[in-house]
Motif scaffolding. Structure first.
Motif, PDB file in Angstrom:
ATOM      1  N   LYS A   1       0.844  -1.193   0.000  1.00 27.30           N
ATOM      2  CA  LYS A   1       0.000   0.000   0.000  1.00 27.30           C
ATOM      3  C   LYS A   1       0.884   1.250   0.000  1.00 27.30           C
ATOM      4  O   LYS A   1       1.753   1.396   0.854  1.00 27.30           O
ATOM      5  CB  LYS A   1      -0.930  -0.008   1.211  1.00 27.30           C
ATOM      6  N   LEU A   2       0.619   2.124  -0.953  1.00 25.20           N
ATOM      7  CA  LEU A   2       1.393   3.362  -1.099  1.00 25.20           C
ATOM      8  C   LEU A   2       0.417   4.532  -1.195  1.00 25.20           C
ATOM      9  O   LEU A   2       0.153   5.065  -2.277  1.00 25.20           O
ATOM     10  CB  LEU A   2       2.273   3.301  -2.353  1.00 25.20           C
ATOM     11  N   PRO A   3      -0.117   4.952  -0.061  1.00 27.61           N
ATOM     12  CA  PRO A   3      -1.126   6.024  -0.088  1.00 27.61           C
ATOM     13  C   PRO A   3      -0.628   7.353  -0.646  1.00 27.61           C
ATOM     14  O   PRO A   3      -1.418   8.172  -1.091  1.00 27.61           O
ATOM     15  CB  PRO A   3      -1.539   6.154   1.381  1.00 27.61           C
ATOM     16  N   HIS A   4       0.695   7.562  -0.636  1.00 27.60           N
ATOM     17  CA  HIS A   4       1.242   8.830  -1.119  1.00 27.60           C
ATOM     18  C   HIS A   4       1.873   8.711  -2.513  1.00 27.60           C
ATOM     19  O   HIS A   4       2.558   9.625  -2.964  1.00 27.60           O
ATOM     20  CB  HIS A   4       2.287   9.362  -0.129  1.00 27.60           C
ATOM     21  N   GLU A   5       1.628   7.581  -3.183  1.00 28.38           N
ATOM     22  CA  GLU A   5       2.273   7.345  -4.478  1.00 28.38           C
ATOM     23  C   GLU A   5       1.923   8.418  -5.502  1.00 28.38           C
ATOM     24  O   GLU A   5       2.799   8.879  -6.246  1.00 28.38           O
ATOM     25  CB  GLU A   5       1.864   5.975  -5.015  1.00 28.38           C
ATOM     26  N   THR A   6       0.674   8.843  -5.533  1.00 26.32           N
ATOM     27  CA  THR A   6       0.267   9.817  -6.543  1.00 26.32           C
ATOM     28  C   THR A   6       0.940  11.176  -6.329  1.00 26.32           C
ATOM     29  O   THR A   6       1.027  11.986  -7.264  1.00 26.32           O
ATOM     30  CB  THR A   6      -1.263  10.005  -6.533  1.00 26.32           C
ATOM     31  N   GLN A   7       1.438  11.412  -5.117  1.00 30.92           N
ATOM     32  CA  GLN A   7       2.112  12.685  -4.835  1.00 30.92           C
ATOM     33  C   GLN A   7       3.579  12.659  -5.256  1.00 30.92           C
ATOM     34  O   GLN A   7       4.228  13.701  -5.312  1.00 30.92           O
ATOM     35  CB  GLN A   7       2.019  13.004  -3.341  1.00 30.92           C
TER      36      GLN A   7
ATOM     37  N   VAL B   1       6.113  10.058  -1.206  1.00 31.97           N
ATOM     38  CA  VAL B   1       5.962   8.604  -1.246  1.00 31.97           C
ATOM     39  C   VAL B   1       6.967   7.872  -0.358  1.00 31.97           C
ATOM     40  O   VAL B   1       6.721   6.734   0.053  1.00 31.97           O
ATOM     41  CB  VAL B   1       6.081   8.104  -2.713  1.00 31.97           C
TER      42      VAL B   1
ATOM     43  N   ASP C   1       5.895   6.067   2.834  1.00 38.70           N
ATOM     44  CA  ASP C   1       5.169   4.802   2.724  1.00 38.70           C
ATOM     45  C   ASP C   1       6.087   3.586   2.863  1.00 38.70           C
ATOM     46  O   ASP C   1       5.603   2.456   3.006  1.00 38.70           O
ATOM     47  CB  ASP C   1       4.434   4.731   1.384  1.00 38.70           C
TER      48      ASP C   1
END
Length: 345
Positions: free
Chosen positions: A125-131, A136, A139
Motif C-alpha cells: 500500500k502506497l497512499p502517497h504514491e500519486t504525490q 511517497v 510509505d
C-alpha cells in the motif's frame, strides 16, 4: 654435397622467403591498434557495440574488441592491470579509485543518467504514491527494502532519498537481494516489499504485474542534486598514462562514441540498434526477452541516456552526492577524473 654447393642452392630460396616476409611484417606494423573495451550483459557498452558493428572503429584507425566484465570495479581492476584498454564505469567508481591513487580519466560518456529505480510489490500500500517524491518515501517506513548488497551504492541511494525526504535511513530494513534478476525474484516472492535496482527489473515488473516502478532516477525531478547529476553517469575510462602515450586512441574513442550517439538517437535506426544489441546479447532464452530488450532500449532513448558527453557540472554534483552519502572521505578534483578532451555539453 659441399657446404658451398648447399649455400648456392639455398640462397635463392632464402631470398624469396625474405622478400615475401618483409611486406607481411610491414603490414602487421601498419595494422590498426587493438583497443579492448569492457562490455556488460544486456545492452552493455551500447555505443561501442554500434560503432564496431557500423565499421566506425576501423574508420577511426582502431580495432575495437569487447571483453565481457560484469562489474565496474572489476573493469577498473582489469584496466589498471592492462588486461583491457577502456573500462565502462560510473563516475562514483572512478572517484573511489582515484582516492586510492589510481590515475584514470573518463574520455567519453556512455550512459549518462542515473540508472537506479525503486520497484515496489503490487500488494504494498502506497497512499502517497500519486504525490510522487518526496511524499511517497514515508510509505516505505518499517518495510524491507532489497538492495544489491549491504553497504552497496543501491543502499546508499535509498538511504539518501529517505534523508532528503526528511526521514531516517534506518526507518527501513535493508536486505541483500543481488542484481535485477534475483532482486525481482525476491520481490515477486514477497521476501522484500520493494527493491532498489535497475533495468530490466522495471520492465519485468511491468510485464508480470507483480510490481511497479515507483521512482526512476533517470527522469526524477527531485531531489535537486540528483537532477544536477544528469550528464555524468557511466563513461569510457582510460589510464592517464595511456592517454599521454597514445592520445590518438582517446581521440578515436571520443569520435566513435559521438558517431554512435548520433546513430542511436535517430528514431529511424531503432530496429537496427536493437538488432546490433541482440547480436551481442541474444534474448531468445528469456521469457519475453525481445519485449524486455526493446522496452529497455526505449527507456534509455526516452531519458536520453546514451550520450558521449561528460558534463563537468554533473561530475561535481556526483562528488557532492558521494560526500553526502559518506561514500568519500574527501573529494578529488573533476579534472582528475575527466580527460580534458572529453566532450562536454
Amino acid at each position: 654435397m659441399t657446404i658451398r654447393s648447399r649455400l648456392t642452392r639455398w640462397l635463392p630460396a632464402l631470398a624469396v622467403a625474405a622478400s615475401t616476409a618483409l611486406p607481411a611484417q610491414g603490414r602487421a606494423a601498419d595494422a590498426p591498434p587493438v583497443v579492448r573495451f569492457q562490455d556488460y550483459p544486456g545492452h552493455g557498452n551500447l555505443l561501442v557495440r554500434v560503432a564496431r558493428s557500423k565499421g566506425w572503429c576501423t574508420s577511426a584507425g582502431i580495432t575495437c574488441e569487447l571483453k565481457p566484465i560484469p562489474a565496474a570495479p572489476l573493469g577498473l581492476q582489469a584496466l589498471i592491470g592492462n588486461s583491457i584498454d577502456v573500462a565502462l564505469a560510473p563516475i562514483e567508481v572512478v572517484a573511489s579509485a582515484a582516492l586510492r591513487g589510481a590515475k584514470l580519466r573518463t574520455v567519453a560518456g556512455s550512459a549518462v543518467s542515473n540508472i537506479f529505480q525503486i520497484d515496489a510489490g503490487s500488494s504494498l500500500k502506497l497512499p502517497h504514491e500519486t504525490q510522487g517524491y518526496p511524499a511517497v518515501m514515508q510509505d516505505f517506513k518499517g518495510r524491507k527494502i532489497g538492495v544489491v548488497a549491504r553497504g552497496s551504492a543501491t543502499e546508499s541511494f535509498f538511504a539518501w532519498l529517505m534523508q532528503q525526504a526528511g526521514h531516517q535511513a534506518t526507518d527501513v530494513t535493508y536486505v541483500a537481494v543481488g542484481a535485477p534478476n534475483t532482486a525481482f525474484a525476491a520481490l515477486r516472492a514477497g521476501q522484500v516489499d520493494a527493491i532498489v535496482s535497475w533495468e530490466p527489473s522495471g520492465i519485468m515488473c511491468e510485464l508480470s504485474k507483480a510490481c511497479k516502478v515507483v521512482f526512476r532516477g533517470s527522469s526524477a525531478a527531485e531531489p535537486a542534486l540528483l537532477k544536477a547529476m544528469y550528464g555524468a553517469g557511466a563513461g569510457l575510462v582510460m589510464r592517464a598514462d595511456d592517454i599521454a602515450a597514445r592520445p590518438q586512441i582517446a581521440q578515436a574513442v571520443r569520435k566513435i562514441s559521438q558517431q554512435a550517439e548520433a546513430f542511436v538517437k535517430n528514431p529511424a535506426n531503432k530496429a537496427e540498434v536493437l538488432r546490433i544489441s541482440a547480436s551481442y546479447f541474444p534474448t531468445d532464452s528469456m521469457p519475453q526477452g525481445d519485449v524486455i530488450a526493446q522496452r529497455t532500449l526505449e527507456l534509455g532513448l526516452e531519458t536520453n541516456t546514451f550520450q558521449a558527453m561528460v558534463r563537468r557540472s554533473a561530475v561535481q554534483a556526483t562528488l557532492q552526492y558521494m560526500q553526502q552519502t559518506k561514500q568519500l572521505s574527501s573529494l578529488p578534483k573533476v579534472e582528475d577524473l575527466v580527460w580534458d578532451g572529453a566532450p562536454n555539453d
